[in-house]
Write a protein that holds these residues in place. Structure first.
Motif, short mmCIF file in Angstrom:
data_model
loop_
_atom_site.label_atom_id
_atom_site.label_comp_id
_atom_site.label_asym_id
_atom_site.label_seq_id
_atom_site.Cartn_x
_atom_site.Cartn_y
_atom_site.Cartn_z
N LEU A 6 0.84 -1.19 0.00
CA LEU A 6 0.00 0.00 0.00
C LEU A 6 0.88 1.25 0.00
O LEU A 6 1.89 1.30 0.71
CB LEU A 6 -0.91 0.04 1.23
N ASP A 7 0.46 2.23 -0.78
CA ASP A 7 1.06 3.56 -0.73
C ASP A 7 0.09 4.45 0.03
O ASP A 7 -1.00 4.76 -0.46
CB ASP A 7 1.30 4.08 -2.14
N ILE A 8 0.46 4.81 1.26
CA ILE A 8 -0.42 5.61 2.12
C ILE A 8 -0.25 7.08 1.77
O ILE A 8 0.87 7.59 1.72
CB ILE A 8 -0.10 5.35 3.60
N GLN A 9 -1.36 7.77 1.54
CA GLN A 9 -1.35 9.16 1.10
C GLN A 9 -2.23 10.01 2.01
O GLN A 9 -3.32 10.48 1.62
CB GLN A 9 -1.84 9.25 -0.35
N PRO A 10 -1.82 10.24 3.26
CA PRO A 10 -2.67 11.01 4.17
C PRO A 10 -2.70 12.48 3.80
O PRO A 10 -1.75 13.02 3.21
CB PRO A 10 -1.98 10.80 5.53
N THR A 11 -3.78 13.12 4.11
CA THR A 11 -3.87 14.57 3.92
C THR A 11 -3.26 15.26 5.13
O THR A 11 -3.12 14.68 6.22
CB THR A 11 -5.32 15.02 3.76
N ALA A 12 -2.88 16.52 4.94
CA ALA A 12 -2.32 17.29 6.05
C ALA A 12 -3.33 17.43 7.18
O ALA A 12 -2.98 17.44 8.36
CB ALA A 12 -1.86 18.66 5.56
N GLN A 13 -4.60 17.54 6.82
CA GLN A 13 -5.64 17.67 7.85
C GLN A 13 -5.72 16.40 8.68
O GLN A 13 -5.86 16.45 9.90
CB GLN A 13 -6.99 17.96 7.19
N GLN A 14 -5.60 15.25 8.02
CA GLN A 14 -5.63 13.99 8.76
C GLN A 14 -4.42 13.87 9.68
O GLN A 14 -4.52 13.38 10.80
CB GLN A 14 -5.68 12.81 7.78
N LEU A 15 -3.27 14.36 9.23
CA LEU A 15 -2.08 14.33 10.07
C LEU A 15 -2.23 15.30 11.24
O LEU A 15 -1.84 14.99 12.37
CB LEU A 15 -0.85 14.68 9.23
N ALA A 16 -2.80 16.44 10.98
CA ALA A 16 -2.99 17.43 12.05
C ALA A 16 -4.00 16.92 13.07
O ALA A 16 -3.85 17.14 14.28
CB ALA A 16 -3.43 18.76 11.46
N ASP A 17 -5.03 16.25 12.59
CA ASP A 17 -6.06 15.75 13.49
C ASP A 17 -5.53 14.65 14.41
O ASP A 17 -6.15 14.36 15.44
CB ASP A 17 -7.24 15.20 12.68
N ALA A 18 -4.42 14.03 14.02
CA ALA A 18 -3.87 12.98 14.88
C ALA A 18 -3.47 13.53 16.24
O ALA A 18 -3.48 12.83 17.24
CB ALA A 18 -2.65 12.33 14.20
N GLY A 19 -3.10 14.83 16.27
CA GLY A 19 -2.79 15.47 17.54
C GLY A 19 -1.68 14.75 18.28
O GLY A 19 -0.71 14.26 17.72
N GLY A 20 -1.82 14.67 19.59
CA GLY A 20 -0.80 14.02 20.42
C GLY A 20 -1.29 12.73 21.03
O GLY A 20 -0.83 12.34 22.10
N ILE A 21 -2.23 12.08 20.38
CA ILE A 21 -2.81 10.85 20.93
C ILE A 21 -1.79 9.72 20.85
O ILE A 21 -1.19 9.48 19.81
CB ILE A 21 -4.08 10.47 20.16
N VAL A 22 -1.60 9.03 21.98
CA VAL A 22 -0.75 7.83 22.03
C VAL A 22 -1.63 6.68 22.51
O VAL A 22 -2.07 6.67 23.67
CB VAL A 22 0.45 8.01 22.98
N PRO A 23 -1.94 5.73 21.68
CA PRO A 23 -2.86 4.66 22.07
C PRO A 23 -2.27 3.75 23.14
O PRO A 23 -1.05 3.73 23.38
CB PRO A 23 -3.08 3.90 20.75
N ASP A 24 -3.15 3.00 23.79
CA ASP A 24 -2.72 2.05 24.81
C ASP A 24 -1.77 1.03 24.20
O ASP A 24 -1.96 0.56 23.08
CB ASP A 24 -3.94 1.33 25.40
N GLY A 25 -0.76 0.68 24.96
CA GLY A 25 0.21 -0.32 24.50
C GLY A 25 1.36 0.26 23.70
O GLY A 25 2.26 -0.48 23.29
N PHE A 26 1.33 1.59 23.44
CA PHE A 26 2.39 2.21 22.64
C PHE A 26 3.43 2.91 23.51
O PHE A 26 4.32 3.60 22.99
CB PHE A 26 1.78 3.20 21.64
N ASP A 27 3.34 2.73 24.82
CA ASP A 27 4.32 3.38 25.70
C ASP A 27 5.74 2.90 25.41
O ASP A 27 6.70 3.66 25.58
CB ASP A 27 3.97 3.10 27.17
#
Length: 773
Positions: free
Chosen positions: A395-416
């Protein structure tokens, strides 16, 4: 057993004990030699507990061997009991919980096998010096215990001490094969001295030396060994090409790219292959993607200690084909494009499979592979991908800047674990990261700022980083030095950006694999673009995680003409922000359903790729057969030499002046090879009587031989006629045939492969003294 049988048994045990008098000294010398050679692994393993654990096993199994030999036990019993003790100790130390009362079960075997697999994984994922954790120590203890049993049997049991040196040599050879630098000369000298002691003690086992007995000339044996040691030390100083520098991996065409095949620290090995003076073709691939692809092999994700470690492969699942699944963190609305790629491995030898990330499926893959679910890396323990051809859907992932910005600072469980940094990390790393990203609003903005910082004119690319010993690889001490020097190669940039991202709260890891390679200026038969990838295109880059988008690669390394991904460029966010409809107008996501993916079966690899694969396989098989033939020649050389000597003597019976004496010399050599015990004070008549009685040798041909010898040695010399000479040859064949028929299969094999008669000084049939060496 009958009353008459017990004294006979006791007598045999007593005779063996007398014959092995002093064997314990040989066993002790073997233990000393192995202990010194074992120290040669110190550059590869941290601490000293592994050494004491291995030595404890050596002392245990060799102690049992020494006691049994001293009591006169048969040699087969000595070996069997030592092996049983070895197995019992392994089970008690490492699998005691699987016993049923005191009886091993199938769970015992499975548990030990799993431990050894863990050891293999642990070795593959650690840098040098590795932490000698439980599985590694267990593997070492088990292996060294077996080496000790075999070495001691060769030196003290079979009394062929020269062959006993194979075990210590194997231990000494491990470190130079894995690490760079000049070997420790003192260690080699001490091991060689201990080995000479093994030869000396082995040659003096039993009673006083007897003339004509193989392996009973300690002075000659030690002199030969000392000469070999002197040559080993002196030759590199006077012979061109035998220096440590000349023997270093220079990338010559006779070697294959090693990448991670040494199994210790892929970041170090990457640096070695990048510095090859003559880059070699690693692989080719054809793809329908618009540009070349990064081919990832392994992720370094654990940075809880001083060095980066790969994600634990033992958490992987066996891959039997089919879709990999959804990449971590990728939301359904992120635009992606399916890409079909055909990979053909030329010279690469690795435990990991080169794949674009994220791969969705691999077809036509030969072998038993394991898929790491989180990283989508594929591993096999055989460590050799050479010659593989396979189809990849990615897959070639092509995120938009808005989608990247919306990611914010969220760190999901188990990613510590993707945020861990070692305790004591120099504060300058976090301070620099904070200064570089000051004013960045989101994790995505901070990631872009970090990449731009490293790609600025302040940094430069070089393979000759300062202080290569401490500056190599991706350890914690390297990063402050790199930030100060501002020069290095891809590992330094990738590790530094990944660590700085972690200090900012952005999950990160390091990818190691290959850069896109260079266009081959031709296409595959299916019309796809064809790329060639060489050893100097090994590469490392950071991957950062953004919730809702997943893992995205960045390219902080400057000076390599690599274009960073569009989403990682500063103007990407600005252009997207100026076009509010960009997200809505994003390309329609292509399906990755295996039933609807592009048909790639008809696209065969290019002709050049197929030829390269065939040539690589031919070279590989040629090398294998040459090595196999060399080993066979070495193993069979004593047998061939001994048979040639016997054939020559039989021919000389027709012309020599003392044919009976020459025939008897051949008989004596045969007795030596078969390890037939006899007394130095025996007359020819005494020996003939013993051979006829104890070894069922026909009396008449034996009598004709020794009477002929007595006539030639003590009577008036005369010329034997042709009939007499022919009869002596027939008698010799009859006697030797009877001796070999009466011997056990084991004794015959040892006599043929290890003929001790070749080790003694050759004798010629001369009157009055022919039978004295």
């Amino acid at each position: 057993m009958s009353a008459t049988g017990r004294p006979g048994m006791a007598a045999r045990f007593g005779a063996r004990a007398a014959e092995r008098r002093g064997a314990w000294l040989s066993t002790l010398a073997v233990a000393l030699c192995l202990g010194i050679a074992l120290s040669g692994l110190a550059p590869l393993l941290q601490g000293v507990t592994w050494w004491f654990a291995a030595m404890a096993m050596i002392v245990a199994v060799l102690g049992v061997s020494a006691v049994l030999r001293d009591r006169g036990a048969p040699e087969i019993t000595v070996v069997a009991v030592s092996a049983i003790v070895w197995g019992a100790l392994v089970i008690l130390l490492y699998a005691v919980d699987t016993l049923w009362f005191v009886v091993p079960t199938f769970d015992t075997l499975r548990d030990i096998a799993a431990d050894l697999a863990d050891a293999r994984f642990s070795i593959a994922e650690q840098e040098s010096p590795a932490i000698a954790e439980g599985p590694i120590t267990q593997l070492l203890v088990m292996a060294v215990g077996l080496i000790a049993i075999i070495s001691d049997e060769l030196a003290s049991g079979l009394r062929t001490p020269v062959l006993a040196g194979v075990g210590p040599l194997a231990l000494l050879a491990v470190t130079p094969l894995i690490t760079e630098g000049t070997p420790d000369l003192l260690l080699y000298v001490l091991t060689a001295a201990a080995f000479l002691l093994v030869i000396w003690c082995s040659s003096r086992i039993g009673r006083a030396p007897r003339p004509g007995r193989g392996g009973r000339n300690p002075g000659l044996a030690v002199a030969v060994g000392a000469g070999a040691l002197a040559a080993m030390i002196a030759l590199p100083a006077v012979v061109p090409g035998l220096t440590a520098e000349s023997l270093a991996d220079d990338g010559s065409s006779s070697r294959f790219p090693s990448v991670y095949s040494s199994g210790v620290d892929p970041t170090i090995q990457l640096g070695r292959d990048l510095r090859r003076s003559d880059p070699m073709l690693s692989l080719t691939y054809s793809t329908d993607a618009e540009d070349g692809l990064y081919l990832k092999m392994v992720n370094l994700a654990d940075f809880s200690t001083d060095t980066w470690q790969p994600e634990r492969p033992y958490q992987a699942d066996r891959y039997r084909g089919g879709p990999f699944g959804t990449p971590q963190g990728l939301a359904p609305d992120v635009p992606v494009t399916a890409q079909a790629t055909t990979v053909s491995i030329a010279g690469l030898r690795s435990d990991w499979l080169p794949l674009p990330y994220p791969t969705q499926q691999v077809d036509e893959l030969i072998g038993t592979w394991m898929l790491s679910p989180g990283s989508f890396t594929v591993t096999e323990l055989r460590g050799d991908t050479q010659g593989l051809n396979y189809e990849v859907t990615g897959l070639d992932i092509q995120p938009t800047a808005q989608q990247l910005a919306d990611a914010g600072g969220i760190v999901p469980d188990g990613f510590d674990r993707f945020l861990e940094v070692p305790t004591g990390l120099d504060p300058i790393v976090a301070q620099t990261a904070a200064a570089v990203t000051a004013g960045a609003a989101t994790n995505y903005d901070q990631a872009v700022a970090l990449q731009e910082y490293f790609r600025s004119d302040a940094f430069s690319y070089t393979l000759t980083a300062p202080d290569a010993t401490a500056y190599e690889g991706g350890n914690a001490q390297m990063i402050p030095a790199f930030l100060a020097a501002k020069e290095g190669y891809c590992v330094h940039y990738a590790a530094s950006m990944a660590v700085m991202a972690r200090t900012l709260g952005i999950p990160s890891r390091i990818a190691i694999g290959y850069a896109p390679g260079q266009s081959a200026d031709r296409t595959s038969e299916g019309g796809r673009a064809l790329y060639e990838v060489y050893t100097d295109q090994l590469h490392s880059w950071p991957e950062l995680y953004f919730e809702g988008v997943g893992w995205l690669p960045f390219e902080p390394t400057p000076g390599l003409d690599f274009t960073p991904p569009d989403y990682s460029l500063p103007d990407y966010a600005q252009s997207d922000a100026g076009n509010p409809g960009a997200a809505a107008e994003a390309p329609e996501t292509e399906t990755t359903d295996p039933a609807e993916r592009p048909d790639t079966e008809q696209d065969a690899p290019a002709t050049a790729t197929a030829e390269q694969a065939v040539l690589a396989q031919v070279r590989g098989w040629g090398t294998f057969l040459a090595v196999l033939g060399g080993i066979a020649l070495i193993v069979l050389a004593p047998l061939l030499l001994r048979r040639a000597r016997r054939a020559r003597r039989v021919r000389e019976l027709a012309s020599t002046g003392l044919p009976a004496t020459l025939a008897w010399i051949e008989l004596e050599d045969t007795l030596d090879d078969l390890r037939v015990q006899r007394s130095a004070g025996d007359t020819l008549d005494d020996l003939a009587t013993r051979l006829a009685g104890d070894h069922l040798v026909p009396e008449e041909p034996l009598a004709r031989l020794w009477r002929g010898v007595e006539w030639e040695q003590y009577a008036r010399p005369g010329s034997a006629d042709d009939a007499t000479r022919s009869g002596l040859a027939d008698d010799l064949r009859t006697v030797i045939g009877a001796l070999e028929a009466e011997a056990t299969a084991r004794d015959r094999t040892i006599a043929r492969l290890l003929p001790v008669s070749l080790l003694r000084r050759r004798r010629s049939p001369t009157p009055a003294g022919a039978l004295v060496p």
